[in-house]
Scaffold this motif. Structure first.
Motif, PDB file in Angstrom:
ATOM      1  N   VAL A   1     -20.524   2.653  38.655  1.00 59.00           N
ATOM      2  CA  VAL A   1     -20.388   4.029  38.745  1.00 59.00           C
ATOM      3  C   VAL A   1     -22.354   4.243  38.740  1.00 59.00           C
ATOM      4  O   VAL A   1     -22.444   4.264  37.323  1.00 59.00           O
ATOM      5  CB  VAL A   1     -20.010   5.101  38.160  1.00 59.00           C
ATOM      6  CG1 VAL A   1     -20.574   6.737  38.927  1.00 59.00           C
ATOM      7  CG2 VAL A   1     -18.647   5.232  39.097  1.00 59.00           C
TER       8      VAL A   1
ATOM      9  N   TYR B   1     -26.007  12.576  32.188  1.00 57.22           N
ATOM     10  CA  TYR B   1     -25.663  12.184  32.932  1.00 57.22           C
ATOM     11  C   TYR B   1     -24.906  10.146  32.366  1.00 57.22           C
ATOM     12  O   TYR B   1     -23.730  10.171  32.299  1.00 57.22           O
ATOM     13  CB  TYR B   1     -26.973  11.255  33.882  1.00 57.22           C
ATOM     14  CG  TYR B   1     -28.286  11.313  34.423  1.00 57.22           C
ATOM     15  CD1 TYR B   1     -27.946  13.183  34.431  1.00 57.22           C
ATOM     16  CD2 TYR B   1     -29.038  10.536  35.051  1.00 57.22           C
ATOM     17  CE1 TYR B   1     -28.831  13.182  35.443  1.00 57.22           C
ATOM     18  CE2 TYR B   1     -29.852  11.466  35.456  1.00 57.22           C
ATOM     19  CZ  TYR B   1     -30.086  12.709  35.848  1.00 57.22           C
ATOM     20  OH  TYR B   1     -30.464  13.018  36.693  1.00 57.22           O
TER      21      TYR B   1
ATOM     22  N   THR C   1     -29.558  10.936  42.373  1.00 56.04           N
ATOM     23  CA  THR C   1     -28.350  11.048  43.160  1.00 56.04           C
ATOM     24  C   THR C   1     -27.569   9.853  41.800  1.00 56.04           C
ATOM     25  O   THR C   1     -27.421   9.272  40.891  1.00 56.04           O
ATOM     26  CB  THR C   1     -29.415   9.027  43.983  1.00 56.04           C
ATOM     27  OG1 THR C   1     -30.045   9.747  44.513  1.00 56.04           O
ATOM     28  CG2 THR C   1     -27.877   8.488  44.950  1.00 56.04           C
ATOM     29  N   LEU C   2     -25.863   9.827  42.918  1.00 60.09           N
ATOM     30  CA  LEU C   2     -24.793  10.090  42.355  1.00 60.09           C
ATOM     31  C   LEU C   2     -24.188   8.994  43.267  1.00 60.09           C
ATOM     32  O   LEU C   2     -23.991   9.161  44.538  1.00 60.09           O
ATOM     33  CB  LEU C   2     -23.672  10.860  42.411  1.00 60.09           C
ATOM     34  CG  LEU C   2     -22.623  10.924  41.189  1.00 60.09           C
ATOM     35  CD1 LEU C   2     -23.414  10.441  39.971  1.00 60.09           C
ATOM     36  CD2 LEU C   2     -21.740  12.154  40.672  1.00 60.09           C
ATOM     37  N   ARG C   3     -23.713   7.737  42.892  1.00 56.92           N
ATOM     38  CA  ARG C   3     -23.666   5.834  43.956  1.00 56.92           C
ATOM     39  C   ARG C   3     -22.115   5.692  43.055  1.00 56.92           C
ATOM     40  O   ARG C   3     -22.579   5.016  41.443  1.00 56.92           O
ATOM     41  CB  ARG C   3     -24.221   5.618  43.968  1.00 56.92           C
ATOM     42  CG  ARG C   3     -24.468   4.398  43.880  1.00 56.92           C
ATOM     43  CD  ARG C   3     -25.461   3.410  44.648  1.00 56.92           C
ATOM     44  NE  ARG C   3     -26.839   3.790  45.287  1.00 56.92           N
ATOM     45  CZ  ARG C   3     -27.444   4.039  45.953  1.00 56.92           C
ATOM     46  NH1 ARG C   3     -26.949   3.394  46.935  1.00 56.92           N
ATOM     47  NH2 ARG C   3     -28.687   4.782  46.177  1.00 56.92           N
TER      48      ARG C   3
ATOM     49  N   TYR D   1     -22.545   7.574  48.233  1.00 58.20           N
ATOM     50  CA  TYR D   1     -23.430   8.531  47.598  1.00 58.20           C
ATOM     51  C   TYR D   1     -23.666   9.723  48.171  1.00 58.20           C
ATOM     52  O   TYR D   1     -24.388   9.572  49.432  1.00 58.20           O
ATOM     53  CB  TYR D   1     -24.185   6.826  46.712  1.00 58.20           C
ATOM     54  CG  TYR D   1     -25.383   7.140  48.255  1.00 58.20           C
ATOM     55  CD1 TYR D   1     -26.978   7.492  48.245  1.00 58.20           C
ATOM     56  CD2 TYR D   1     -25.262   5.954  49.083  1.00 58.20           C
ATOM     57  CE1 TYR D   1     -27.568   8.310  49.463  1.00 58.20           C
ATOM     58  CE2 TYR D   1     -26.848   5.364  50.355  1.00 58.20           C
ATOM     59  CZ  TYR D   1     -27.587   6.540  50.389  1.00 58.20           C
ATOM     60  OH  TYR D   1     -28.749   6.487  51.642  1.00 58.20           O
TER      61      TYR D   1
ATOM     62  N   LEU E   1     -20.585  11.100  32.513  1.00 56.93           N
ATOM     63  CA  LEU E   1     -20.256   9.910  33.796  1.00 56.93           C
ATOM     64  C   LEU E   1     -18.870   9.160  32.103  1.00 56.93           C
ATOM     65  O   LEU E   1     -18.110   8.679  32.958  1.00 56.93           O
ATOM     66  CB  LEU E   1     -20.853   8.199  33.811  1.00 56.93           C
ATOM     67  CG  LEU E   1     -21.921   8.822  34.901  1.00 56.93           C
ATOM     68  CD1 LEU E   1     -23.495   7.397  34.572  1.00 56.93           C
ATOM     69  CD2 LEU E   1     -21.030   8.591  35.566  1.00 56.93           C
TER      70      LEU E   1
ATOM     71  N   THR F   1     -24.824   4.211  33.549  1.00 56.46           N
ATOM     72  CA  THR F   1     -23.917   3.575  34.679  1.00 56.46           C
ATOM     73  C   THR F   1     -23.260   3.402  34.092  1.00 56.46           C
ATOM     74  O   THR F   1     -23.241   3.491  32.812  1.00 56.46           O
ATOM     75  CB  THR F   1     -24.708   2.159  35.797  1.00 56.46           C
ATOM     76  OG1 THR F   1     -24.605   2.057  33.444  1.00 56.46           O
ATOM     77  CG2 THR F   1     -25.199   2.479  35.862  1.00 56.46           C
TER      78      THR F   1
ATOM     79  N   TRP G   1     -25.800   7.217  37.825  1.00 56.28           N
ATOM     80  CA  TRP G   1     -26.131   8.526  37.992  1.00 56.28           C
ATOM     81  C   TRP G   1     -27.604   8.121  37.593  1.00 56.28           C
ATOM     82  O   TRP G   1     -28.148   7.781  36.518  1.00 56.28           O
ATOM     83  CB  TRP G   1     -25.398   9.409  36.871  1.00 56.28           C
ATOM     84  CG  TRP G   1     -25.937  11.070  37.475  1.00 56.28           C
ATOM     85  CD1 TRP G   1     -27.002  11.646  38.324  1.00 56.28           C
ATOM     86  CD2 TRP G   1     -25.118  11.638  37.060  1.00 56.28           C
ATOM     87  NE1 TRP G   1     -26.473  12.785  38.521  1.00 56.28           N
ATOM     88  CE2 TRP G   1     -25.511  13.168  37.706  1.00 56.28           C
ATOM     89  CE3 TRP G   1     -23.606  12.446  36.279  1.00 56.28           C
ATOM     90  CZ2 TRP G   1     -24.803  14.502  37.317  1.00 56.28           C
ATOM     91  CZ3 TRP G   1     -23.708  13.803  35.559  1.00 56.28           C
ATOM     92  CH2 TRP G   1     -23.944  14.418  36.155  1.00 56.28           C
TER      93      TRP G   1
ATOM     94  N   ILE H   1     -15.251  11.817  43.086  1.00 52.04           N
ATOM     95  CA  ILE H   1     -16.375  12.484  42.915  1.00 52.04           C
ATOM     96  C   ILE H   1     -17.535  12.735  44.003  1.00 52.04           C
ATOM     97  O   ILE H   1     -18.577  13.181  44.133  1.00 52.04           O
ATOM     98  CB  ILE H   1     -17.588  12.054  41.363  1.00 52.04           C
ATOM     99  CG1 ILE H   1     -17.719  10.115  42.726  1.00 52.04           C
ATOM    100  CG2 ILE H   1     -17.038  12.000  39.913  1.00 52.04           C
ATOM    101  CD1 ILE H   1     -18.528   9.768  41.066  1.00 52.04           C
TER     102      ILE H   1
END
Length: 138
Positions: free
Chosen positions: A101, A125, A88-90, A70, A129, A7, A103, A21
């Motif tokens: 954010v 990740y 998952t990317l949120r 997401y 980020l 994160t 991942w 994104i």
């Protein structure tokens, strides 16, 4: 099955971060040091990525939620020592301080330990980020 989560806090609104994104084909826009190109296929549900080393990764969009910001994707083809990969990317609201954010991914290691593959994906990740945050600091 192994998993990891990375994160980062970004002092920019979630809607603004999502604009960067949220597109399934947008990785080269914020990860140019990792991803050389991205091409969509199958009506936008599959992306074929080429990294800076020339390796090809084919990913499939599994879930996309514009309202909750997401998307989840799986890997069909990659040079990684893992199978059953899903990530998952949120982007979330961060208590009035911009965006959080996240991942996250889960996967089954192949020929390596859980820790080795966790470290591999966690590094991807985290680096990704960090690159994203730099987009908003420029």
């Amino acid at each position: 099955m192994a998993n990891t989560v990375a994160t980062i806090e970004i002092p920019t609104s979630p809607d603004q971060v999502w604009k960067v994104i949220g597109g399934f084909n947008s990785l080269p826009d914020w990860l140019p040091q990792i991803i050389r190109s991205s091409e969509l296929g199958e009506g936008g549900r599959v992306r074929r990525l080429e990294n800076i080393d020339g390796d090809v990764v084919v990913e499939r969009l599994e879930t996309f939620n514009e309202k909750e910001r997401y998307y989840t994707y799986s890997i069909d083809q990659a040079p990684f020592p893992a199978t059953h990969y899903e990530a998952t990317l949120r982007v979330r609201e961060n208590g009035g301080k911009g965006s959080l954010v996240e991942w996250s991914g889960k996967f089954t290691p192949v020929g390596v330990s859980d820790d080795e593959v966790i470290n591999l994906f966690h590094g991807i990740y985290t680096d990704g980020l960090d690159a994203l945050k730099k987009v908003f600091q420029a």
